[in-house]
Design a protein around this motif. Sequence first.
Motif, mmCIF file in Angstrom:
data_model
loop_
_atom_site.group_PDB
_atom_site.id
_atom_site.type_symbol
_atom_site.label_atom_id
_atom_site.label_comp_id
_atom_site.label_asym_id
_atom_site.label_seq_id
_atom_site.Cartn_x
_atom_site.Cartn_y
_atom_site.Cartn_z
ATOM 1 N N ASP A 19 0.825 -1.212 0.000
ATOM 2 C CA ASP A 19 0.000 0.000 0.000
ATOM 3 C C ASP A 19 0.858 1.260 0.000
ATOM 4 O OD1 ASP A 19 -2.642 1.407 0.341
ATOM 5 O OD2 ASP A 19 -1.631 2.072 2.170
ATOM 6 N N SER A 20 1.880 1.287 0.824
ATOM 7 C CA SER A 20 2.763 2.460 0.880
ATOM 8 C C SER A 20 3.501 2.644 -0.436
ATOM 9 C CB SER A 20 3.770 2.315 2.028
ATOM 10 O OG SER A 20 3.109 2.245 3.269
ATOM 11 N N GLU A 22 2.582 1.704 -3.480
ATOM 12 C CA GLU A 22 1.709 2.167 -4.557
ATOM 13 C C GLU A 22 1.335 3.635 -4.387
ATOM 14 O OE1 GLU A 22 1.338 0.464 -7.256
ATOM 15 O OE2 GLU A 22 2.498 -1.122 -6.287
ATOM 16 N N ARG A 23 1.154 4.051 -3.133
ATOM 17 C CA ARG A 23 0.844 5.465 -2.932
ATOM 18 C C ARG A 23 2.031 6.353 -3.303
ATOM 19 N NH1 ARG A 23 -2.330 6.512 2.691
ATOM 20 N NH2 ARG A 23 -1.563 4.493 3.473
ATOM 21 N N GLY A 26 2.368 6.493 -7.077
ATOM 22 C CA GLY A 26 1.352 7.367 -7.644
ATOM 23 C C GLY A 26 1.700 8.839 -7.566
ATOM 24 N N LEU A 27 2.637 9.194 -6.695
ATOM 25 C CA LEU A 27 3.065 10.582 -6.550
ATOM 26 C C LEU A 27 4.207 10.959 -7.485
ATOM 27 C CD1 LEU A 27 2.941 10.907 -2.668
ATOM 28 C CD2 LEU A 27 1.684 12.350 -4.268
ATOM 29 N N VAL A 154 -2.196 12.567 -0.086
ATOM 30 C CA VAL A 154 -2.172 11.121 -0.313
ATOM 31 C C VAL A 154 -2.086 10.318 0.986
ATOM 32 C CG1 VAL A 154 -0.862 9.241 -1.387
ATOM 33 C CG2 VAL A 154 -1.227 11.377 -2.636
ATOM 34 N N PHE A 155 -1.315 10.824 1.949
ATOM 35 C CA PHE A 155 -1.115 10.077 3.195
ATOM 36 C C PHE A 155 -1.889 10.661 4.379
ATOM 37 C CE2 PHE A 155 2.512 8.782 0.665
ATOM 38 C CZ PHE A 155 2.628 7.430 0.948
ATOM 39 N N ALA A 161 3.057 10.051 6.473
ATOM 40 C CA ALA A 161 3.986 9.692 5.401
ATOM 41 C C ALA A 161 5.356 9.344 5.970
ATOM 42 C CB ALA A 161 4.108 10.840 4.399
#
Length: 279
Positions: A19-20, A22-23, A26-27, A154-155, A161
């Motif tokens: 999960d971390s 992919e986030r 995505g940035l 995002v976080f 984050a």
Amino acid sequence: MKDWMIDFAEFAREELPEDSAERLIGLLRPAIRLSAAEDGESVAGRLGGLPKLPDGMAWPSLPDEGRPMSFVAELDCGVLARYEVDVALPVAGTLLFFATTDARQHQVIYVPRGTAVAERPAPDDRVEVYAELPLAAATEPTWPPRNHPALVDVFGSLDEAEDLVWHHVLDEDTGEIFEQQLRLFEDGGRDGPPHQVGGYSDGLHSPIEAVAAHAAGTGWYGDPAFQEEACQWVTLLQVAEDTRAGMIWGDGAWLIWGIRKDHLAARDFSKVHLSVQGH
């Protein structure tokens, strides 16, 4: 997935929980890294030398003192248009960057394609004429620094984050964290000072988006107006100190020009913000 993303995405997925990773992936934003051009490479711009100014245009100077600024860089927008980047640069013409020798005052000039220009000698000895260094370009991934406003979206917060990404423990025995591996990954892909167009800048203090948003009159982190304004700014150009061009601004300082997206779309370079960041 874009070619410029692949190596970083593989690295993040190997080191972080799914999960971390992919986030963070995505940035990612594509930036154009500028490095010294070698023989046969396409030249996308240059540091230093003498500027080619439009006929009839005065050399940029401070309005109150008349003190001329020094020419720092030229970008060839037509060549840069061949490379993927996250900012909507003009597709033709040139951008000229001037600054005082202490880099506290500046001016950015857009010269449309077809404009009659001529190389202009320095008006007097108050101008620092830097050695000319032709630059080649390549698209590379950039990721947000630990204090970038984009992480909040995002976080949820910079602290979250920090815990999920930068301080994620890779090895319980050694205490190794993701930030350390990320630094090694970054250093392994760099050659020379990190000059750059677009992407996340490498600000040594605060991101250009945060600095510019605060200067525009918003608050700071935690203020919704600040968060909204910061999202409107992008990196126009980052110039690191470069001894090859004789560009030294004091204690490892970099010059980072930021611009609002709407001003860039309107080709209005009169409100560009310059941040000088050093140790």
